[in-house]
Design a protein around this motif. Structure first.
Motif, PDB file in Angstrom:
ATOM      1  N   ILE A  44     -45.277 -12.453 -68.469  1.00 44.86           N
ATOM      2  CA  ILE A  44     -44.939 -12.817 -69.670  1.00 44.86           C
ATOM      3  C   ILE A  44     -45.453 -12.051 -70.446  1.00 44.86           C
ATOM      4  O   ILE A  44     -45.024 -12.244 -71.866  1.00 44.86           O
TER       5      ILE A  44
ATOM      6  N   TYR B 262     -42.844 -10.258 -72.500  1.00 44.10           N
ATOM      7  CA  TYR B 262     -41.642 -11.010 -72.653  1.00 44.10           C
ATOM      8  C   TYR B 262     -41.563 -11.245 -74.132  1.00 44.10           C
ATOM      9  O   TYR B 262     -42.481 -11.862 -74.773  1.00 44.10           O
TER      10      TYR B 262
ATOM     11  N   HIS C 274     -39.377 -19.132 -74.963  1.00 45.39           N
ATOM     12  CA  HIS C 274     -40.069 -19.230 -73.584  1.00 45.39           C
ATOM     13  C   HIS C 274     -40.206 -20.964 -73.433  1.00 45.39           C
ATOM     14  O   HIS C 274     -40.558 -21.506 -74.383  1.00 45.39           O
TER      15      HIS C 274
END
Lengths: 211, 211
Positions: free
Chosen positions: B163, B166, B170
């Motif tokens: 993550i 990212y 989300h």
């Protein structure tokens, strides 16, 4: 919306078929229909409520043992005293008997049924009010639970035949039935909205088999 | 909201513990986390969408065979041609590899990953974008899928370590973890709203382990 009813024998057949050619496991059906009081309690906990469970005769199959474990790991309270717990709750979910219940009500449930019939607190029954005959409806006048008419009823997958005796607010849940299966069992898939898992389905005043 | 991440080994441990002392079955976890693309397709069908499934290497365990049966009884389309199906869809759910994926991408998936990286259509990845190393993040420049940054990502139970690489919108899902279990695995139970099963959880720009 005209919903058709599902008699207990047919309902058992449908469950069997969902689990054979339908490819569902019992665990999946339990999660999806959400009918079991234990699954409902777990969801309520996660939604921020503080449920208390009265479960005096625990079921033995692994699935039920597992559900009890889940609830205990959430520190959800199990009570053996229905009556004093009822005094301190705001809302009661009646998931005592399944839709295949046949009278008479056995111990320790007679006093519980009586309390449900007498209480002024809101009660939601699952599938059929506990003590009602799923085909024949409520007990006769003078019999145990004759006055039991919960203000809320939720039918899982489809209303059961006793719905024709019901007066109150009615919901349907169980959004997973295929059109094929519904057709085969002569059921109507209700018009659910958005991503809702339940929908209100007014009871037809004519009291017929259809809603 | 500060969410902690869950490494693959820890995640596997957590699943094992949920299924032993937690009392959950694999079937229940699959329904609740909703992560598997097959379960997602079934829900989408009931929500009124017309999903098409690309599932070139079907899993053998009974649970997956059952899920495929459920989907076929809903007349949901399975395609062997990812590319032409992608052309006619509005939205893509990337649930190809699980969170325990390790490179390299094997056949028949390289061209699929390439298409996902190139498409201008919205893609939602589950747990970790397919082709990313769950710990190490996206492939290096020049490698297959290096440009793959889906606009949406949903983490089931807790974000995975990748993550931190990212950039996009989300979400977190999997509203069934007990506080005890969250504490034991050093995870945060996010603040879900009402009866929602998912919640948006903005990614911390600092790129740390915590969100």
């Amino acid at each position: 919306m005209a919903l058709k009813t599902l008699a207990p024998v047919k309902a058992a057949d449908l469950d069997k078929e969902l689990m054979s050619s339908g490819g569902f496991s019992l665990d999946q059906l339990m999660e999806l229909a959400g009918g079991d009081g234990l699954v409902a309690a777990r969801h309520l906990h996660h939604f921020g409520y503080k449920p208390t469970i009265y479960y005096p005769v625990p079921s033995k199959p692994e699935l039920f043992v597992g559900l009890q474990k889940q609830l205990k790991s959430l520190s959800i309270t199990f009570t053996e005293d229905f009556h004093s717990s009822m005094g301190s709750t705001d809302f009661i979910i009646d998931a005592i008997f399944g839709f295949s219940f046949k009278p008479p009500v056995r111990e320790p449930f007679p006093s519980v049924v009586e309390a449900l019939a007498e209480t002024s607190k809101p009660v939601l029954s699952v599938d059929s009010p506990s003590c009602w005959d799923v085909e024949g409806g409520p007990p006769k006048e003078g019999e145990l639970g004759a006055k039991f008419m919960p203000p809320y009823l939720i039918s899982l997958t489809a209303p059961k035949p006793s719905i024709k005796f019901y007066k109150g607010t009615h919901f349907v849940g169980g959004r997973f039935l295929s059109e094929d299966m519904a057709q085969k069992y002569d059921l109507t898939v209700p018009d659910y909205h958005g991503v809702d898992q339940i929908v209100e389905a007014p009871v037809d005043a004519s009291g017929g088999e259809k809603l």
